[in-house]
Scaffold this motif. Sequence first.
Motif, PDB file in Angstrom:
ATOM      1  N   SER A  55       1.010  -1.138   0.414  1.00  0.00           N
ATOM      2  CA  SER A  55       0.234   0.209  -0.131  1.00  0.00           C
ATOM      3  C   SER A  55       0.877   1.231  -0.175  1.00  0.00           C
ATOM      4  O   SER A  55       1.417   1.449   1.612  1.00  0.00           O
ATOM      5  N   LYS A  56       0.914   2.038  -1.074  1.00  0.00           N
ATOM      6  CA  LYS A  56       2.107   3.156  -1.272  1.00  0.00           C
ATOM      7  C   LYS A  56       0.983   4.328  -0.151  1.00  0.00           C
ATOM      8  O   LYS A  56       2.275   5.012   0.356  1.00  0.00           O
ATOM      9  N   LYS A  61       2.561   7.718   4.125  1.00  0.00           N
ATOM     10  CA  LYS A  61       2.570   8.262   6.119  1.00  0.00           C
ATOM     11  C   LYS A  61       3.123   7.567   6.519  1.00  0.00           C
ATOM     12  O   LYS A  61       3.828   8.824   7.428  1.00  0.00           O
ATOM     13  N   ASP A  62       4.288   6.600   6.838  1.00  0.00           N
ATOM     14  CA  ASP A  62       5.596   6.340   7.253  1.00  0.00           C
ATOM     15  C   ASP A  62       6.675   6.720   6.725  1.00  0.00           C
ATOM     16  O   ASP A  62       7.313   7.403   7.948  1.00  0.00           O
ATOM     17  N   GLY A  80       2.533   4.055 -13.359  1.00  0.00           N
ATOM     18  CA  GLY A  80       1.991   3.735 -12.172  1.00  0.00           C
ATOM     19  C   GLY A  80       1.630   4.330 -10.753  1.00  0.00           C
ATOM     20  O   GLY A  80       1.853   6.056 -11.188  1.00  0.00           O
ATOM     21  N   GLN A  81       1.577   4.047  -9.882  1.00  0.00           N
ATOM     22  CA  GLN A  81       1.748   5.165  -9.109  1.00  0.00           C
ATOM     23  C   GLN A  81       3.124   5.472  -7.620  1.00  0.00           C
ATOM     24  O   GLN A  81       4.184   4.036  -7.855  1.00  0.00           O
ATOM     25  N   VAL A  82       4.010   6.173  -8.287  1.00  0.00           N
ATOM     26  CA  VAL A  82       4.585   7.111  -7.631  1.00  0.00           C
ATOM     27  C   VAL A  82       4.681   8.137  -6.713  1.00  0.00           C
ATOM     28  O   VAL A  82       3.865   8.250  -6.224  1.00  0.00           O
ATOM     29  N   ILE A  83       5.590   7.550  -5.453  1.00  0.00           N
ATOM     30  CA  ILE A  83       5.668   8.466  -4.175  1.00  0.00           C
ATOM     31  C   ILE A  83       6.580   9.770  -4.713  1.00  0.00           C
ATOM     32  O   ILE A  83       7.676   9.484  -4.588  1.00  0.00           O
ATOM     33  N   GLN A  84       5.608  10.832  -3.769  1.00  0.00           N
ATOM     34  CA  GLN A  84       6.486  12.106  -3.719  1.00  0.00           C
ATOM     35  C   GLN A  84       6.229  12.335  -2.565  1.00  0.00           C
ATOM     36  O   GLN A  84       6.250  12.751  -2.053  1.00  0.00           O
ATOM     37  N   ILE A 102      10.862  -4.509   2.656  1.00  0.00           N
ATOM     38  CA  ILE A 102      10.135  -3.951   1.483  1.00  0.00           C
ATOM     39  C   ILE A 102      10.863  -4.173   0.381  1.00  0.00           C
ATOM     40  O   ILE A 102      10.373  -4.820  -0.338  1.00  0.00           O
ATOM     41  N   VAL A 103      12.030  -4.385   0.408  1.00  0.00           N
ATOM     42  CA  VAL A 103      13.360  -3.998  -0.237  1.00  0.00           C
ATOM     43  C   VAL A 103      14.473  -4.669  -0.054  1.00  0.00           C
ATOM     44  O   VAL A 103      14.595  -4.358   1.039  1.00  0.00           O
TER      45      VAL A 103
END
Length: 113
Positions: A55-56, A61-62, A80-84, A102-103
Amino acid sequence: MSDLDAQIPTTFDPFAEANADNAGAGSKEYVHIRVQQRNGRKSLTTVQGLKKEYSKTKILKDLKKEFCCNGTVVEDPELGQVIQLQGDQRKNVSTFLVQAGIVKKEQIKIHGF
Protein backbone atom coordinates in the motif's frame (compact mmCIF):
# COMPACT_ATOMS: atom_id res chain seq x y z
CA MET A 1 14.40 -19.55 -61.80
CA SER A 2 14.31 -22.24 -59.15
CA ASP A 3 18.06 -21.75 -58.45
CA LEU A 4 17.50 -18.10 -57.54
CA ASP A 5 14.64 -18.92 -55.20
CA ALA A 6 16.79 -21.36 -53.25
CA GLN A 7 19.64 -18.86 -52.73
CA ILE A 8 17.64 -16.02 -51.18
CA PRO A 9 19.19 -15.34 -47.79
CA THR A 10 17.00 -15.33 -44.71
CA THR A 11 16.99 -12.50 -42.19
CA PHE A 12 19.70 -12.74 -39.57
CA ASP A 13 19.50 -11.08 -36.16
CA PRO A 14 23.02 -10.69 -34.70
CA PHE A 15 21.63 -9.82 -31.27
CA ALA A 16 19.26 -12.77 -30.95
CA GLU A 17 21.67 -14.80 -28.82
CA ALA A 18 22.51 -11.87 -26.55
CA ASN A 19 18.82 -11.12 -25.94
CA ALA A 20 18.13 -14.75 -25.12
CA ASP A 21 21.03 -14.89 -22.64
CA ASN A 22 20.07 -11.68 -20.82
CA ALA A 23 16.36 -12.44 -20.52
CA GLY A 24 16.76 -13.36 -16.85
CA ALA A 25 18.99 -10.40 -16.01
CA GLY A 26 16.54 -7.80 -17.30
CA SER A 27 13.60 -9.26 -15.41
CA LYS A 28 14.93 -8.09 -12.04
CA GLU A 29 12.63 -5.45 -10.56
CA TYR A 30 14.27 -2.26 -9.31
CA VAL A 31 12.98 0.51 -7.09
CA HIS A 32 14.08 3.85 -8.54
CA ILE A 33 14.63 6.78 -6.19
CA ARG A 34 15.12 10.09 -8.00
CA VAL A 35 15.48 13.73 -7.06
CA GLN A 36 14.04 16.50 -9.23
CA GLN A 37 15.07 20.13 -8.89
CA ARG A 38 12.23 22.59 -8.49
CA ASN A 39 12.66 26.33 -8.21
CA GLY A 40 15.65 27.64 -6.27
CA ARG A 41 16.81 25.30 -3.53
CA LYS A 42 13.57 23.30 -3.51
CA SER A 43 13.67 19.67 -4.63
CA LEU A 44 11.34 16.71 -4.95
CA THR A 45 12.11 13.03 -4.29
CA THR A 46 10.21 10.38 -6.27
CA VAL A 47 10.00 6.65 -5.51
CA GLN A 48 8.78 4.29 -8.22
CA GLY A 49 8.85 0.57 -8.86
CA LEU A 50 7.43 -0.69 -5.57
CA LYS A 51 5.46 -3.90 -5.90
CA LYS A 52 1.70 -3.58 -6.31
CA GLU A 53 1.05 -5.68 -3.21
CA TYR A 54 2.31 -2.85 -0.96
CA SER A 55 0.00 0.00 0.00
CA LYS A 56 1.70 3.17 -1.23
CA THR A 57 -0.41 5.38 1.03
CA LYS A 58 0.68 3.51 4.19
CA ILE A 59 4.34 3.64 3.14
CA LEU A 60 3.94 7.36 2.42
CA LYS A 61 2.36 7.95 5.82
CA ASP A 62 5.33 6.29 7.56
CA LEU A 63 7.85 8.19 5.40
CA LYS A 64 6.19 11.53 6.17
CA LYS A 65 6.23 10.85 9.92
CA GLU A 66 9.80 9.57 9.89
CA PHE A 67 11.36 12.41 7.88
CA CYS A 68 9.06 15.32 8.87
CA CYS A 69 8.20 16.23 5.29
CA ASN A 70 5.09 16.37 3.15
CA GLY A 71 4.34 14.02 0.26
CA THR A 72 1.75 12.53 -2.04
CA VAL A 73 1.03 9.50 -4.21
CA VAL A 74 0.68 10.40 -7.91
CA GLU A 75 -0.92 8.10 -10.49
CA ASP A 76 1.15 7.92 -13.70
CA PRO A 77 -0.19 6.15 -16.82
CA GLU A 78 3.17 4.52 -17.64
CA LEU A 79 4.80 4.08 -14.23
CA GLY A 80 1.77 3.37 -12.07
CA GLN A 81 1.72 4.88 -8.59
CA VAL A 82 4.70 7.10 -7.74
CA ILE A 83 5.47 8.41 -4.26
CA GLN A 84 6.60 12.06 -4.14
CA LEU A 85 8.27 13.62 -1.10
CA GLN A 86 9.41 17.18 -0.45
CA GLY A 87 13.15 17.71 -0.20
CA ASP A 88 16.12 15.53 -1.05
CA GLN A 89 15.24 12.33 0.83
CA ARG A 90 17.08 9.79 -1.35
CA LYS A 91 19.37 8.34 1.32
CA ASN A 92 16.65 8.40 3.98
CA VAL A 93 14.11 6.60 1.77
CA SER A 94 16.60 3.93 0.69
CA THR A 95 17.60 3.09 4.27
CA PHE A 96 13.95 3.15 5.37
CA LEU A 97 12.86 0.71 2.63
CA VAL A 98 15.71 -1.68 3.46
CA GLN A 99 15.13 -1.55 7.24
CA ALA A 100 11.38 -2.06 6.81
CA GLY A 101 12.07 -5.15 4.67
CA ILE A 102 10.15 -3.85 1.67
CA VAL A 103 13.07 -4.23 -0.77
CA LYS A 104 16.64 -5.50 -0.69
CA LYS A 105 19.58 -3.13 -0.98
CA GLU A 106 20.55 -4.63 -4.36
CA GLN A 107 17.14 -3.74 -5.81
CA ILE A 108 17.44 0.02 -5.13
CA LYS A 109 18.73 2.41 -7.79
CA ILE A 110 19.41 5.98 -6.64
CA HIS A 111 19.42 8.63 -9.38
CA GLY A 112 20.19 12.33 -9.30
CA PHE A 113 22.99 14.81 -8.96
